[in-house]
Design a protein around this motif. Structure first.
Motif, PDB file in Angstrom:
ATOM      1  N   LYS A 234     -10.307  -7.672  -7.178  1.00  0.00           N
ATOM      2  CA  LYS A 234     -10.749  -6.296  -6.913  1.00  0.00           C
ATOM      3  C   LYS A 234     -11.339  -6.175  -5.520  1.00  0.00           C
TER       4      LYS A 234
ATOM      5  N   LEU B 242      -8.537  -6.265  -2.889  1.00  0.00           N
ATOM      6  CA  LEU B 242      -7.773  -5.016  -2.867  1.00  0.00           C
ATOM      7  C   LEU B 242      -8.563  -3.866  -2.268  1.00  0.00           C
TER       8      LEU B 242
ATOM      9  N   ASP C  50     -10.909   1.272  -2.405  1.00  0.00           N
ATOM     10  CA  ASP C  50      -9.996   2.400  -2.566  1.00  0.00           C
ATOM     11  C   ASP C  50      -9.057   2.218  -3.756  1.00  0.00           C
ATOM     12  N   SER C  51      -8.863   0.960  -4.177  1.00  0.00           N
ATOM     13  CA  SER C  51      -7.961   0.674  -5.296  1.00  0.00           C
ATOM     14  C   SER C  51      -8.743   0.691  -6.604  1.00  0.00           C
ATOM     15  N   LYS C  52      -8.368   1.608  -7.462  1.00  0.00           N
ATOM     16  CA  LYS C  52      -9.022   1.699  -8.770  1.00  0.00           C
ATOM     17  C   LYS C  52      -8.225   0.841  -9.752  1.00  0.00           C
ATOM     18  N   VAL C  53      -8.850  -0.239 -10.245  1.00  0.00           N
ATOM     19  CA  VAL C  53      -8.183  -1.118 -11.201  1.00  0.00           C
ATOM     20  C   VAL C  53      -8.231  -0.455 -12.572  1.00  0.00           C
TER      21      VAL C  53
ATOM     22  N   THR D  59      -3.470  -4.019 -12.483  1.00  0.00           N
ATOM     23  CA  THR D  59      -2.766  -2.772 -12.233  1.00  0.00           C
ATOM     24  C   THR D  59      -3.762  -1.815 -11.594  1.00  0.00           C
ATOM     25  N   THR D  60      -3.341  -1.199 -10.489  1.00  0.00           N
ATOM     26  CA  THR D  60      -4.224  -0.277  -9.774  1.00  0.00           C
ATOM     27  C   THR D  60      -3.599   1.111  -9.721  1.00  0.00           C
TER      28      THR D  60
ATOM     29  N   ASP E 283      -3.877   4.402  -7.041  1.00  0.00           N
ATOM     30  CA  ASP E 283      -4.367   5.036  -5.824  1.00  0.00           C
ATOM     31  C   ASP E 283      -3.815   6.458  -5.814  1.00  0.00           C
TER      32      ASP E 283
ATOM     33  N   TYR F 103      -0.235  -6.034  -9.163  1.00  0.00           N
ATOM     34  CA  TYR F 103      -0.379  -7.226  -8.337  1.00  0.00           C
ATOM     35  C   TYR F 103      -0.480  -8.452  -9.241  1.00  0.00           C
TER      36      TYR F 103
ATOM     37  N   LYS G 161       1.969  -7.976  -4.324  1.00  0.00           N
ATOM     38  CA  LYS G 161       2.302  -6.727  -4.996  1.00  0.00           C
ATOM     39  C   LYS G 161       3.678  -6.882  -5.621  1.00  0.00           C
TER      40      LYS G 161
END
Length: 104
Positions: free
Chosen positions: A40, A43, A46-49, A76-77, A79, A86, A102
Motif C-alpha cells: 500500500k 502504491l 492515491d491508490s485505494k486498496v 486490487t486498487t 483510482d 497488482y 501491475k
C-alpha cells in the motif's frame, strides 16, 4: 518402554508438531499483514486498496537466479473509476518487497 510411556511420548510429539505448525501459521499471517502495508505504501496514498490476498503458505520463489522462501499475493486498487490489480513477491525472512507488478 511401556505402552503407557510410548503413548505419552507420541502425545508429547503431537503437541510439539501442532505447536510448531500454529507458530508458523501465525507468523505467516503477521508477515502477510506487514507486507500488504508495504505494498500500500509503495502504491501511494492515491491508490485505494479495495481487496488483497496472500497465498496461505510460504512459497519457494526464484528472484534474479536466487531461490528463497517468499510470500506471494496481490492487491486490487481503485483510482477514481479505474480498477487495477497488482501481484507481489516478498522475502519471507526479511520482509523486503522483491517484486510488484501491475497485472493487465
Amino acid at each position: 518402554m511401556s505402552k503407557k510411556g510410548f503413548g505419552s511420548l507420541i502425545a508429547c510429539g503431537a503437541v510439539l508438531v501442532a505447536s510448531a505448525a500454529t507458530t508458523v501459521l501465525v507468523k505467516h499471517h503477521l508477515d502477510s499483514a506487514k507486507i500488504i502495508d508495504k505494498v500500500k505504501s509503495v502504491l501511494g496514498e492515491d491508490s485505494k486498496v479495495i481487496g488483497s490476498w496472500v497465498e496461505p503458505f510460504y512459497q519457494r520463489v526464484d528472484i534474479n537466479g536466487q531461490s528463497s522462501w517468499g510470500i506471494v499475493g496481490g492487491v486490487t486498487t481503485m483510482d477514481e473509476f479505474d480498477v487495477a490489480q497488482y501481484h507481489f513477491i516478498a522475502d519471507a525472512v526479511s520482509g523486503e518487497l522483491l517484486n510488484i507488478k501491475k497485472v493487465q
